[in-house]
Design a protein around this motif. Structure first.
Motif, mmCIF file in Angstrom:
data_model
loop_
_atom_site.group_PDB
_atom_site.id
_atom_site.type_symbol
_atom_site.label_atom_id
_atom_site.label_comp_id
_atom_site.label_asym_id
_atom_site.label_seq_id
_atom_site.Cartn_x
_atom_site.Cartn_y
_atom_site.Cartn_z
ATOM 1 N N GLU A 101 -9.446 51.306 14.983
ATOM 2 C CA GLU A 101 -9.020 50.321 13.996
ATOM 3 C C GLU A 101 -8.807 48.938 14.602
ATOM 4 N N GLU A 102 -8.475 48.877 15.878
ATOM 5 C CA GLU A 102 -8.158 47.598 16.510
ATOM 6 C C GLU A 102 -9.077 47.249 17.676
ATOM 7 N N THR A 103 -10.053 48.092 17.946
ATOM 8 C CA THR A 103 -10.899 47.875 19.122
ATOM 9 C C THR A 103 -12.371 47.781 18.736
ATOM 10 N N LEU A 104 -12.973 46.699 19.177
ATOM 11 C CA LEU A 104 -14.403 46.474 18.957
ATOM 12 C C LEU A 104 -15.126 46.611 20.294
ATOM 13 N N GLN A 105 -16.174 47.401 20.292
ATOM 14 C CA GLN A 105 -16.978 47.543 21.508
ATOM 15 C C GLN A 105 -18.220 46.663 21.407
ATOM 16 N N GLY A 106 -18.432 45.861 22.449
ATOM 17 C CA GLY A 106 -19.616 45.013 22.503
ATOM 18 C C GLY A 106 -20.425 45.310 23.748
ATOM 19 N N ILE A 107 -21.719 45.459 23.575
ATOM 20 C CA ILE A 107 -22.623 45.719 24.699
ATOM 21 C C ILE A 107 -23.771 44.710 24.623
ATOM 22 N N CYS A 108 -23.944 43.952 25.698
ATOM 23 C CA CYS A 108 -25.003 42.940 25.744
ATOM 24 C C CYS A 108 -25.935 43.212 26.920
ATOM 25 N N GLU A 109 -27.207 43.024 26.683
ATOM 26 C CA GLU A 109 -28.214 43.113 27.736
ATOM 27 C C GLU A 109 -28.958 41.784 27.789
ATOM 28 N N LEU A 110 -28.870 41.131 28.942
ATOM 29 C CA LEU A 110 -29.410 39.787 29.118
ATOM 30 C C LEU A 110 -30.384 39.778 30.288
ATOM 31 N N SER A 111 -31.521 39.147 30.085
ATOM 32 C CA SER A 111 -32.580 39.148 31.101
ATOM 33 C C SER A 111 -32.627 37.809 31.837
ATOM 34 N N LYS A 171 -24.761 38.170 40.013
ATOM 35 C CA LYS A 171 -25.353 37.760 41.284
ATOM 36 C C LYS A 171 -26.830 38.135 41.269
ATOM 37 N N LEU A 172 -27.675 37.148 41.536
ATOM 38 C CA LEU A 172 -29.118 37.380 41.587
ATOM 39 C C LEU A 172 -29.615 37.146 43.006
ATOM 40 N N LEU A 173 -30.349 38.095 43.534
ATOM 41 C CA LEU A 173 -30.944 37.952 44.852
ATOM 42 C C LEU A 173 -32.124 36.985 44.789
ATOM 43 N N PRO A 174 -32.596 36.498 45.929
ATOM 44 C CA PRO A 174 -33.752 35.588 45.923
ATOM 45 C C PRO A 174 -34.948 36.178 45.179
ATOM 46 N N ASN A 175 -35.494 35.412 44.248
ATOM 47 C CA ASN A 175 -36.685 35.796 43.479
ATOM 48 C C ASN A 175 -36.510 37.117 42.721
ATOM 49 N N GLU A 176 -35.291 37.405 42.326
ATOM 50 C CA GLU A 176 -35.018 38.661 41.625
ATOM 51 C C GLU A 176 -35.053 38.479 40.110
ATOM 52 N N ALA A 177 -35.689 39.416 39.430
ATOM 53 C CA ALA A 177 -35.642 39.511 37.972
ATOM 54 C C ALA A 177 -34.728 40.680 37.629
ATOM 55 N N LYS A 178 -33.811 40.461 36.704
ATOM 56 C CA LYS A 178 -32.770 41.464 36.481
ATOM 57 C C LYS A 178 -32.282 41.432 35.041
ATOM 58 N N VAL A 179 -32.030 42.619 34.488
ATOM 59 C CA VAL A 179 -31.391 42.739 33.183
ATOM 60 C C VAL A 179 -29.912 43.036 33.420
ATOM 61 N N VAL A 180 -29.063 42.123 32.981
ATOM 62 C CA VAL A 180 -27.617 42.258 33.178
ATOM 63 C C VAL A 180 -27.011 42.924 31.945
ATOM 64 N N ARG A 181 -26.260 43.986 32.177
ATOM 65 C CA ARG A 181 -25.611 44.716 31.077
ATOM 66 C C ARG A 181 -24.108 44.457 31.127
ATOM 67 N N ILE A 182 -23.585 43.942 30.036
ATOM 68 C CA ILE A 182 -22.154 43.625 29.943
ATOM 69 C C ILE A 182 -21.551 44.442 28.808
ATOM 70 N N LYS A 183 -20.503 45.185 29.132
ATOM 71 C CA LYS A 183 -19.839 46.029 28.140
ATOM 72 C C LYS A 183 -18.366 45.653 28.064
ATOM 73 N N LYS A 184 -17.889 45.421 26.856
ATOM 74 C CA LYS A 184 -16.491 45.039 26.657
ATOM 75 C C LYS A 184 -15.880 45.855 25.521
ATOM 76 N N GLU A 185 -14.604 46.203 25.699
ATOM 77 C CA GLU A 185 -13.805 46.766 24.609
ATOM 78 C C GLU A 185 -12.760 45.721 24.252
#
Length: 235
Positions: free
Chosen positions: A140-150, A190-204
Motif C-alpha cells: 500500500e505504501e511501497t512502489l517498486q521501480g526498475i530501470c534499465e539504461l544503456s 562506473k564504465l570501463l574504457p570503451n565499455e558498453a553496458k546496460v545499467v539496472r537500477i532497482k528501487k523500493e
C-alpha cells in the motif's frame, strides 16, 4: 593578339553565381547560427534551449508552443530566403543542400567529437531509445521501480558518474514517475574504457507521503541527468 570577351556580352550560363554578396554572407551567417543553436551536445536538447534555460526563459508554453524551435526555424527560413535571392542560379540545389547540411551536420559533429576528443562524462553516450523503466506497487505504501539504461564509454579512460531522473514538462496535475527513482541512495555508475553496458537500477520507494505518483506503468525514452563533480549532462 589575344581575344578578350566583353563582360557585357557574356552568356547567361557564364554569369556570376553570386549576384549579391551581402545577402549571401547574411544567409550563411543565419544558417550557421541556426545550426549552432540546434547543436545537440553536451545535453540532449539543443544549445538554443540550453541558453534559454540559463536565462530562465521558458522554452515551451503551456499550450505546447516551442519558442526555441520556432526561433531556430525562423532563422533557417530567413537564411534560405536570403540565399535564394543572393544566387544567380542553382536555387533548387542550394535549397536541398542546406536541408541536408542542417539535418545531418549537427548530430554528425556531436558524435564525431564524442568518439574522438571528448573526455569524462562527455565521452559517454546514452542510448535513450533502448532505455526503459517499470513501476509497480508492491504494498500500500511501497512502489517498486526498475530501470534499465544503456550506456557506452567512447574514451580510453574509466568514467564514473551518478544518475538522476527527471520528469519532462511535469505539471501539478501530472503523476510523479521517473523522478521517484531519485529517492534513497545515489545511483552510481562506473564504465570501463570503451565499455558498453546496460545499467539496472532497482528501487523500493516509500510513497506514503507523496500525493501524486504513478501506481503502475512503464516509461520509455527515460530522461536522466548524469553528473561527475561539477559537470553534468541532461540526456
Amino acid at each position: 593578339m589575344g581575344y578578350r570577351l566583353d563582360p557585357q556580352k557574356r552568356s547567361k550560363g557564364e554569369s556570376a553565381l553570386i549576384k549579391n554578396k551581402k545577402l549571401f554572407v547574411a544567409s550563411v551567417a543565419l544558417i550557421v547560427i541556426s545550426i549552432a543553436l540546434n547543436f545537440p551536445f553536451p545535453h540532449q536538447y539543443p544549445l538554443g534551449e540550453a541558453a534559454l534555460m540559463i536565462l530562465n526563459i521558458p522554452i515551451k508554453s503551456a499550450d505546447g508552443f516551442h519558442y526555441a524551435g520556432v526561433f531556430i526555424l525562423f532563422l533557417l527560413v530567413l537564411g534560405m530566403v536570403f540565399l535564394h535571392r543572393s544566387l544567380e542560379r542553382y536555387h533548387l540545389r542550394s535549397f536541398f543542400a542546406v536541408i541536408v547540411i542542417v539535418s545531418l551536420l549537427p548530430p554528425f559533429l556531436a558524435e564525431s567529437y564524442q568518439k574522438t576528443l571528448a573526455e569524462g562524462i562527455y565521452a559517454v553516450s546514452y542510448v535513450k531509445d533502448e532505455s526503459l523503466c517499470k513501476f509497480e506497487m508492491i504494498s500500500e505504501e511501497t512502489l517498486q521501480g526498475i530501470c534499465e539504461l544503456s550506456f557506452e564509454n567512447y574514451s580510453n579512460e574509466e568514467v564514473s558518474f551518478t544518475i538522476g531522473f527527471y520528469d519532462r514538462y511535469l505539471t501539478e496535475e501530472d503523476f510523479q514517475m521517473l523522478s521517484l527513482m531519485n529517492s534513497g541512495e545515489h545511483n552510481n555508475v562506473k564504465l570501463l574504457p570503451n565499455e558498453a553496458k546496460v545499467v539496472r537500477i532497482k528501487k523500493e520507494i516509500d510513497v506514503s507521503q507523496i500525493k501524486n505518483h504513478v501506481e503502475s506503468g512503464e516509461a520509455a525514452y527515460v530522461s536522466i541527468i548524469i553528473k561527475s563533480g561539477d559537470k553534468n549532462r541532461k540526456l
